[in-house]
Motif scaffolding. Structure first.
Motif, PDB file in Angstrom:
ATOM      1  N   ASP A 276      43.332  44.652  41.833  1.00 46.70           N
ATOM      2  CA  ASP A 276      43.019  43.815  40.675  1.00 46.70           C
ATOM      3  C   ASP A 276      44.224  43.726  39.741  1.00 46.70           C
ATOM      4  O   ASP A 276      44.572  42.646  39.262  1.00 46.70           O
TER       5      ASP A 276
ATOM      6  N   GLU B 248      35.299  44.949  39.803  1.00 43.72           N
ATOM      7  CA  GLU B 248      36.690  44.785  40.271  1.00 43.72           C
ATOM      8  C   GLU B 248      36.774  43.641  41.285  1.00 43.72           C
ATOM      9  O   GLU B 248      37.708  42.841  41.241  1.00 43.72           O
TER      10      GLU B 248
ATOM     11  N   SER C 298      36.694  40.436  39.434  1.00 38.63           N
ATOM     12  CA  SER C 298      37.959  40.190  38.752  1.00 38.63           C
ATOM     13  C   SER C 298      39.044  39.738  39.737  1.00 38.63           C
ATOM     14  O   SER C 298      39.842  38.845  39.428  1.00 38.63           O
ATOM     15  N   ILE C 299      39.039  40.332  40.919  1.00 41.34           N
ATOM     16  CA  ILE C 299      40.005  39.920  41.944  1.00 41.34           C
ATOM     17  C   ILE C 299      39.751  38.469  42.347  1.00 41.34           C
ATOM     18  O   ILE C 299      40.697  37.692  42.520  1.00 41.34           O
TER      19      ILE C 299
ATOM     20  N   ASN D  64      41.171  36.239  39.725  1.00 39.02           N
ATOM     21  CA  ASN D  64      42.627  36.167  39.867  1.00 39.02           C
ATOM     22  C   ASN D  64      43.015  35.259  41.031  1.00 39.02           C
ATOM     23  O   ASN D  64      43.986  34.503  40.942  1.00 39.02           O
TER      24      ASN D  64
END
Length: 158
Positions: free
Chosen positions: A40, A112, A115-116, A119
């Motif tokens: 992440d 996580e 969130s990845i 991104n």
């Protein structure tokens, strides 16, 4: 070639089995979460660089955020250990299921992963909507399980 692939698969399987025996399933969860935190951070850095928005201040805030998460996981692990010892040694008639650490690890792992994915979108990757919904449902299920725990009576027992 097929023999080499079998050897690689066998080596990976043996390594993961040994790691699982050494760490246990909670250790594997913690290791997976730690790897996802790193991924992440790296993917967030890459996304910020792609957008020309990387800043050391934001990067530091991300590190502090992750450090706080590590503290929460440590607290959950210690609370699980202490409650398990208390319930095993003191005849209070309460079995302790040792669920705090796994639930906290699962919650953080799913956040996580989300969130990845965010991104990845910032980096230009298409993300299936069903994957985002699956993660959201998973978080909701964990939150419901945590909310189902008995609430304190409001009395201060100190």
């Amino acid at each position: 070639m097929e023999e080499k692939m079998f050897g690689v698969k066998l080596t990976i399987t043996a390594g993961l089995t040994a790691l699982g025996s050494f760490l246990g399933w909670k250790g594997i969860m913690a290791l997976a979460w730690a790897i996802l935190m790193l991924l992440d951070y790296l993917s967030g850095t890459a996304a910020a660089c792609k957008e020309g928005k990387w800043s050391s201040c934001t990067a530091r805030q991300g590190i502090w955020h992750k450090a706080g998460m590590i503290l929460v996981v440590i607290v959950a692990g210690i609370a699980d250990l202490i409650m398990e010892m208390i319930c095993r040694k003191i005849p209070i008639g309460l079995p302790w299921p040792e669920i705090l650490l796994p639930m906290v690890l699962a919650w953080y792992t799913i956040t996580e992963l989300g969130s990845i994915l965010e991104n990845a979108v910032k980096m230009g990757a298409p993300v299936p909507g069903w994957l985002v919904r699956l993660l959201a449902v998973s978080l909701s299920v964990l939150d419901q399980a945590g909310s189902a725990l008995p609430e304190e009576s409001g009395k201060d027992s100190r």
